[in-house]
Design a protein around this motif. Sequence first.
Motif, short mmCIF file in Angstrom:
data_model
loop_
_atom_site.label_atom_id
_atom_site.label_comp_id
_atom_site.label_asym_id
_atom_site.label_seq_id
_atom_site.Cartn_x
_atom_site.Cartn_y
_atom_site.Cartn_z
N THR A 95 15.57 -79.79 -38.20
CA THR A 95 14.79 -80.54 -37.21
C THR A 95 15.24 -81.99 -37.15
O THR A 95 15.42 -82.55 -36.07
CB THR A 95 13.29 -80.46 -37.55
OG1 THR A 95 12.89 -79.09 -37.54
CG2 THR A 95 12.46 -81.25 -36.57
N ALA A 96 15.46 -82.61 -38.30
CA ALA A 96 15.94 -83.99 -38.33
C ALA A 96 17.33 -84.10 -37.70
O ALA A 96 17.62 -85.05 -36.96
CB ALA A 96 15.97 -84.50 -39.77
N ARG A 97 18.17 -83.10 -37.96
CA ARG A 97 19.51 -83.10 -37.35
C ARG A 97 19.41 -82.99 -35.84
O ARG A 97 20.09 -83.71 -35.10
CB ARG A 97 20.32 -81.93 -37.91
CG ARG A 97 21.76 -81.87 -37.36
CD ARG A 97 22.51 -80.67 -37.93
NE ARG A 97 21.89 -79.42 -37.59
CZ ARG A 97 22.18 -78.71 -36.49
NH1 ARG A 97 23.07 -79.14 -35.63
NH2 ARG A 97 21.58 -77.56 -36.26
N ASN A 98 18.55 -82.09 -35.34
CA ASN A 98 18.38 -81.93 -33.90
C ASN A 98 17.83 -83.20 -33.26
O ASN A 98 18.24 -83.58 -32.16
CB ASN A 98 17.48 -80.74 -33.59
CG ASN A 98 18.16 -79.42 -33.89
OD1 ASN A 98 19.39 -79.34 -33.91
ND2 ASN A 98 17.38 -78.39 -34.15
N LEU A 99 16.89 -83.86 -33.95
CA LEU A 99 16.35 -85.12 -33.43
C LEU A 99 17.44 -86.19 -33.36
O LEU A 99 17.53 -86.94 -32.38
CB LEU A 99 15.19 -85.60 -34.29
CG LEU A 99 13.89 -84.81 -34.17
CD1 LEU A 99 12.89 -85.27 -35.23
CD2 LEU A 99 13.29 -84.97 -32.79
N ALA A 100 18.27 -86.26 -34.38
CA ALA A 100 19.36 -87.24 -34.39
C ALA A 100 20.35 -86.94 -33.27
O ALA A 100 20.81 -87.86 -32.58
CB ALA A 100 20.06 -87.22 -35.74
N LEU A 101 20.67 -85.66 -33.06
CA LEU A 101 21.60 -85.31 -31.98
C LEU A 101 21.01 -85.62 -30.61
O LEU A 101 21.72 -86.10 -29.71
CB LEU A 101 21.96 -83.82 -32.07
CG LEU A 101 22.86 -83.43 -33.25
CD1 LEU A 101 23.01 -81.91 -33.33
CD2 LEU A 101 24.21 -84.11 -33.15
N LYS A 102 19.71 -85.36 -30.44
CA LYS A 102 19.07 -85.69 -29.15
C LYS A 102 19.06 -87.20 -28.92
O LYS A 102 19.26 -87.65 -27.79
CB LYS A 102 17.63 -85.17 -29.12
CG LYS A 102 17.52 -83.71 -28.78
CD LYS A 102 17.96 -83.50 -27.35
CE LYS A 102 17.74 -82.06 -26.97
NZ LYS A 102 18.38 -81.72 -25.70
N ALA A 103 18.81 -87.97 -29.98
CA ALA A 103 18.82 -89.43 -29.83
C ALA A 103 20.21 -89.93 -29.43
O ALA A 103 20.34 -90.81 -28.58
CB ALA A 103 18.39 -90.09 -31.14
N LEU A 104 21.25 -89.33 -30.01
CA LEU A 104 22.61 -89.70 -29.63
C LEU A 104 22.91 -89.29 -28.19
O LEU A 104 23.57 -90.01 -27.45
CB LEU A 104 23.61 -89.05 -30.58
CG LEU A 104 23.68 -89.62 -31.99
CD1 LEU A 104 24.58 -88.77 -32.87
CD2 LEU A 104 24.17 -91.05 -31.95
N GLU A 105 22.40 -88.13 -27.80
CA GLU A 105 22.61 -87.63 -26.45
C GLU A 105 21.92 -88.55 -25.43
O GLU A 105 22.49 -88.89 -24.40
CB GLU A 105 22.05 -86.23 -26.35
CG GLU A 105 22.33 -85.50 -25.07
CD GLU A 105 21.76 -84.09 -25.13
OE1 GLU A 105 20.92 -83.77 -24.24
OE2 GLU A 105 22.14 -83.33 -26.03
N ILE A 106 20.70 -88.96 -25.73
CA ILE A 106 19.96 -89.85 -24.83
C ILE A 106 20.65 -91.22 -24.78
O ILE A 106 20.82 -91.79 -23.70
CB ILE A 106 18.49 -90.00 -25.30
CG1 ILE A 106 17.77 -88.68 -25.09
CG2 ILE A 106 17.79 -91.13 -24.56
CD1 ILE A 106 16.39 -88.63 -25.73
N GLY A 107 21.05 -91.73 -25.93
CA GLY A 107 21.72 -93.03 -25.98
C GLY A 107 23.07 -93.00 -25.31
O GLY A 107 23.48 -93.98 -24.69
N GLY A 108 23.78 -91.89 -25.39
CA GLY A 108 25.09 -91.77 -24.76
C GLY A 108 25.00 -91.64 -23.25
O GLY A 108 25.91 -92.03 -22.53
N GLY A 109 23.88 -91.13 -22.73
CA GLY A 109 23.72 -90.95 -21.30
C GLY A 109 23.35 -92.22 -20.57
O GLY A 109 23.37 -92.29 -19.34
N ALA A 110 23.04 -93.32 -21.30
CA ALA A 110 22.62 -94.55 -20.66
C ALA A 110 23.80 -95.32 -20.11
O ALA A 110 23.64 -96.21 -19.30
CB ALA A 110 21.87 -95.42 -21.68
N ASN A 111 25.03 -95.03 -20.54
CA ASN A 111 26.20 -95.78 -20.06
C ASN A 111 26.59 -95.39 -18.70
O ASN A 111 26.80 -94.51 -18.14
CB ASN A 111 27.38 -95.60 -21.04
CG ASN A 111 27.12 -96.32 -22.33
OD1 ASN A 111 26.35 -97.27 -22.37
ND2 ASN A 111 27.77 -95.86 -23.38
#
Length: 149
Positions: A133-149
Amino acid sequence: MDYRQSFGISAVGMSFERARVDVAAMNLANANTVREADGTGYQPLRVIARSAAPGSNFSDMIGETGLFTIGNAGRSFSIEGVDKPARMVHEPGHPYADAKGFVAYPAVDSATEMVTMMSAMRAYEANVAAMNTARNLALKALEIGGGAN
Protein backbone atom coordinates in the motif's frame (compact mmCIF):
# COMPACT_ATOMS: atom_id res chain seq x y z
CA MET A 1 6.09 12.25 3.04
CA ASP A 2 9.07 9.96 3.40
CA TYR A 3 7.88 6.46 2.54
CA ARG A 4 11.16 4.90 3.62
CA GLN A 5 9.96 4.93 7.24
CA SER A 6 6.83 2.93 6.43
CA PHE A 7 8.91 0.52 4.31
CA GLY A 8 11.35 0.16 7.23
CA ILE A 9 8.59 -0.49 9.74
CA SER A 10 7.10 -3.19 7.52
CA ALA A 11 10.54 -4.71 6.97
CA VAL A 12 11.17 -5.00 10.71
CA GLY A 13 7.71 -6.51 11.20
CA MET A 14 8.33 -9.05 8.45
CA SER A 15 11.71 -9.93 9.94
CA PHE A 16 10.15 -10.51 13.37
CA GLU A 17 7.28 -12.61 12.01
CA ARG A 18 9.60 -14.68 9.85
CA ALA A 19 11.68 -15.46 12.93
CA ARG A 20 8.49 -16.56 14.74
CA VAL A 21 7.57 -18.90 11.86
CA ASP A 22 11.10 -20.32 11.69
CA VAL A 23 11.24 -20.96 15.45
CA ALA A 24 7.78 -22.56 15.52
CA ALA A 25 8.74 -24.82 12.61
CA MET A 26 11.99 -25.79 14.36
CA ASN A 27 10.10 -26.57 17.57
CA LEU A 28 7.59 -28.72 15.70
CA ALA A 29 10.35 -30.53 13.83
CA ASN A 30 12.07 -31.41 17.11
CA ALA A 31 8.97 -32.15 19.19
CA ASN A 32 9.70 -35.89 19.18
CA THR A 33 13.45 -35.63 19.61
CA VAL A 34 14.45 -37.71 22.61
CA ARG A 35 16.55 -36.26 25.40
CA GLU A 36 19.46 -38.39 26.43
CA ALA A 37 19.96 -39.69 29.97
CA ASP A 38 22.21 -36.74 30.90
CA GLY A 39 19.42 -34.30 29.99
CA THR A 40 20.94 -32.97 26.79
CA GLY A 41 18.69 -32.65 23.83
CA TYR A 42 16.57 -30.12 22.03
CA GLN A 43 15.43 -27.12 24.05
CA PRO A 44 12.28 -25.38 22.74
CA LEU A 45 12.80 -21.78 21.62
CA ARG A 46 10.73 -18.59 21.68
CA VAL A 47 11.08 -15.28 19.87
CA ILE A 48 10.99 -12.46 22.40
CA ALA A 49 10.13 -8.95 21.22
CA ARG A 50 12.17 -6.21 22.83
CA SER A 51 10.57 -2.91 23.72
CA ALA A 52 12.38 0.37 23.45
CA ALA A 53 14.33 1.74 26.37
CA PRO A 54 12.21 3.81 28.77
CA GLY A 55 12.09 7.44 27.72
CA SER A 56 13.05 6.81 24.10
CA ASN A 57 10.80 8.03 21.34
CA PHE A 58 9.94 6.61 17.95
CA SER A 59 12.57 8.62 16.07
CA ASP A 60 15.26 7.17 18.37
CA MET A 61 14.11 3.67 17.49
CA ILE A 62 14.29 4.20 13.72
CA GLY A 63 17.74 5.76 13.86
CA GLU A 64 19.34 8.91 12.55
CA THR A 65 18.72 8.09 8.89
CA GLY A 66 14.97 7.77 9.37
CA LEU A 67 15.12 4.19 8.15
CA PHE A 68 15.09 0.95 10.07
CA THR A 69 18.27 -0.96 9.48
CA ILE A 70 19.02 -4.65 9.80
CA GLY A 71 21.04 -3.81 12.90
CA ASN A 72 18.01 -2.16 14.49
CA ALA A 73 15.83 -5.09 13.44
CA GLY A 74 18.25 -7.52 15.06
CA ARG A 75 17.95 -5.61 18.34
CA SER A 76 14.15 -5.56 18.26
CA PHE A 77 13.83 -9.26 19.16
CA SER A 78 15.83 -12.19 20.41
CA ILE A 79 15.51 -15.96 20.28
CA GLU A 80 15.74 -17.59 23.67
CA GLY A 81 15.38 -21.09 25.04
CA VAL A 82 12.29 -22.01 27.06
CA ASP A 83 13.12 -23.43 30.45
CA LYS A 84 10.32 -25.97 30.89
CA PRO A 85 10.53 -29.47 32.29
CA ALA A 86 10.65 -32.26 29.75
CA ARG A 87 7.46 -34.00 28.65
CA MET A 88 7.64 -37.48 30.14
CA VAL A 89 6.04 -40.29 28.11
CA HIS A 90 5.74 -43.87 29.35
CA GLU A 91 7.51 -46.05 26.78
CA PRO A 92 9.21 -48.89 28.68
CA GLY A 93 10.69 -50.51 25.56
CA HIS A 94 12.40 -47.32 24.31
CA PRO A 95 16.23 -47.38 24.42
CA TYR A 96 16.31 -43.98 26.20
CA ALA A 97 13.70 -44.89 28.82
CA ASP A 98 14.67 -44.32 32.43
CA ALA A 99 14.40 -46.94 35.19
CA LYS A 100 10.64 -46.34 35.49
CA GLY A 101 10.08 -46.65 31.72
CA PHE A 102 9.63 -42.93 30.96
CA VAL A 103 11.23 -41.15 28.01
CA ALA A 104 11.95 -37.40 28.18
CA TYR A 105 10.80 -35.38 25.17
CA PRO A 106 11.13 -31.61 24.73
CA ALA A 107 8.29 -29.55 26.24
CA VAL A 108 6.83 -28.63 22.84
CA ASP A 109 3.07 -28.17 22.59
CA SER A 110 2.13 -28.85 18.97
CA ALA A 111 -1.14 -26.93 19.16
CA THR A 112 0.56 -23.82 20.56
CA GLU A 113 3.27 -23.99 17.92
CA MET A 114 0.70 -24.30 15.12
CA VAL A 115 -1.27 -21.31 16.44
CA THR A 116 1.97 -19.32 16.70
CA MET A 117 2.88 -20.26 13.15
CA MET A 118 -0.53 -19.32 11.74
CA SER A 119 -0.70 -15.98 13.57
CA ALA A 120 2.85 -15.12 12.52
CA MET A 121 2.03 -15.92 8.90
CA ARG A 122 -1.04 -13.67 9.02
CA ALA A 123 0.96 -10.84 10.60
CA TYR A 124 3.65 -11.28 7.93
CA GLU A 125 0.97 -11.02 5.24
CA ALA A 126 -0.39 -7.86 6.90
CA ASN A 127 3.10 -6.30 6.81
CA VAL A 128 3.44 -7.20 3.13
CA ALA A 129 0.05 -5.58 2.45
CA ALA A 130 1.08 -2.44 4.35
CA MET A 131 4.33 -2.24 2.38
CA ASN A 132 2.50 -2.71 -0.94
CA THR A 133 0.00 0.00 0.00
CA ALA A 134 2.82 2.42 0.85
CA ARG A 135 4.53 1.54 -2.43
CA ASN A 136 1.33 2.16 -4.40
CA LEU A 137 0.82 5.49 -2.64
CA ALA A 138 4.39 6.52 -3.45
CA LEU A 139 3.93 5.53 -7.10
CA LYS A 140 0.65 7.46 -7.33
CA ALA A 141 2.31 10.53 -5.80
CA LEU A 142 5.07 10.31 -8.40
CA GLU A 143 2.49 9.85 -11.14
CA ILE A 144 0.52 12.91 -10.00
CA GLY A 145 3.69 14.98 -9.60
CA GLY A 146 4.99 13.91 -13.00
CA GLY A 147 1.73 14.88 -14.74
CA ALA A 148 1.98 18.51 -13.60
CA ASN A 149 4.75 19.35 -16.12
